[in-house]
Write an enzyme that holds these catalytic residues in place. Structure first.
Site, PDB file in Angstrom:
ATOM      1  CB  SER A 124      -0.634   0.011   1.355  1.00  0.00           C
ATOM      2  OG  SER A 124      -1.869   1.085   1.602  1.00  0.00           O
ATOM      3  CE1 TYR A 148      -4.421  -2.096   5.102  1.00  0.00           C
ATOM      4  CE2 TYR A 148      -3.331  -0.414   4.157  1.00  0.00           C
ATOM      5  CZ  TYR A 148      -3.905  -1.188   4.130  1.00  0.00           C
ATOM      6  OH  TYR A 148      -4.020  -1.542   2.654  1.00  0.00           O
ATOM      7  CE  LYS A 152      -1.795  -4.784   2.918  1.00  0.00           C
ATOM      8  NZ  LYS A 152      -1.684  -5.646   2.541  1.00  0.00           N
TER       9      LYS A 152
END
Length: 339
Positions: A124, A148, A152
């Site tokens: 991402s 989040y 990643k």
């Protein structure tokens, strides 16, 4: 294909099936709906094997690898499975570290035991430093600001280490920007189970009458119209980026490779609203509210490396993104739960 029943995963499975690849789907269906499976078969021309399984289930995952696909062993994995909502990650970071990082560890351990050492990872743009000036490049500064993005980036670091320890590993890390749109058939698309976390599904749900209005977070950014600017990419272009990454790994001898998947163009929230109104013929009621903490003013990709090394570039424009998203929502006003 872990998470292969999800939004991006389902579109990627369809593109791989259409090109003659044998694909098996592993998905817990926690964030996907089983109704997508026959639609994948319809669009891809055949029904891929489906295993309802959480990637943290090491025993179950090992059985999937032992079974293989179409009578043969797996050659590669595309890893989509995981949690993906920034706000939810802030509220429940442990769940994100468990699902995303622990899930990746289990998957990689099973892959290593099965001697399947080729992987494309769904990363991402949230791994980048949000203060960095766009366009963002793969060698630019990183610095995720929410759990989040941190998960990643942690998985990226783990994947980067694998080919150093064992040159048999071939790794592709794809940093997505903002996926939108749907398959042009209108048969598969984005179907968030709860309140959408992203702009486009919120816009389409307002247009179809499921929600009263859209909230625009801030109109005082240093951008042309004051609203946040992002790099929106059609989900079909994104799916084709995974096909290109798999082909790249098949011909590339070794190492870990990072590529942005974006258009290289920024679109503001208000520009997106106006483009969708033009595509749908519907007015999108919206209100300006305060900024969300941590949102950057403007983020878009430099996709030159993907064009140079993968032979891939985004081809579908904003009008196509809005048109296809609206076709999907019109045909499926309740998502996959539409009768």
């Amino acid at each position: 294909m872990t998470g292969g029943a999800g939004y991006i995963g389902s579109h990627t499975v369809v593109e791989l099936l259409a090109r003659g690849h044998d694909v098996a789907i592993v998905d817990s269906l926690e964030n996907a709906h089983p109704a997508v499976l026959p639609r994948i078969a319809e669009l891809g021309g055949r029904e891929p094997p489906f295993h309802r399984l959480d990637v943290r289930d090491e025993t179950g995952l090992a059985e999937v690898f032992a079974r293989g696909v179409s009578g043969g062993a797996f050659e590669a994995v595309v890893h989509f499975a995981g949690r993906k909502a920034v706000g939810e990650s802030v509220a429940d970071p442990l769940a994100y570290w468990d699902a995303n990082v622990n899930g990746a560890i289990v998957l990689l351990r099973v892959m290593q035991k099965a001697a399947v050492q080729r992987i494309v990872f769904s990363s991402s743009a949230t791994v980048y430093d949000c203060e960095a000036e766009p366009p963002l490049r793969e060698n630019g500064p990183t610095g995720p600001i929410n759990p989040y993005g941190e998960t990643k980036y942690a998985i990226e670091r783990m994947l980067t280490a694998l080919p150093i320890a064992d040159p048999a590993w071939r790794v592709s890390i794809l940093r997505y920007f903002n996926p939108v749109g749907a398959h042009p058939s209108g048969r598969i698309g984005e179907d968030p189970a709860d309140t959408p976390n992203n702009l486009m599904p919120f816009v389409t749900q307002v247009a179809v009458g499921r929600r009263e209005k859209l909230r625009v977070f801030g109109n005082d950014y240093p951008t042309p119209d004051g609203t946040g600017v992002r790099d929106y990419i059609h989900v079909v272009d994104l799916a084709l980026g995974h096909v290109a990454a798999l082909e790249f790994l098949a011909r590339k001898a070794d190492g870990c490779h990072v590529h942005n998947l974006g258009t290289g163009r920024g679109t503001s929230v208000l520009e997106m609203i106006h483009a969708f109104e033009a595509a749908s013929g519907r007015r999108i009621p919206h209100e300006i509210v305060e900024r969300r903490p941590g949102d950057a003013a403007a983020v878009w990709a430099d996709p030159a490396k993907a064009a140079r090394e993968l032979g891939w570039s985004a081809r579908l424009d904003l009008a196509a993104m809005c048109r296809d998203a609206w076709r999907w929502q019109q045909a499926n006003p309740g998502g996959y739960r539409t009768p």
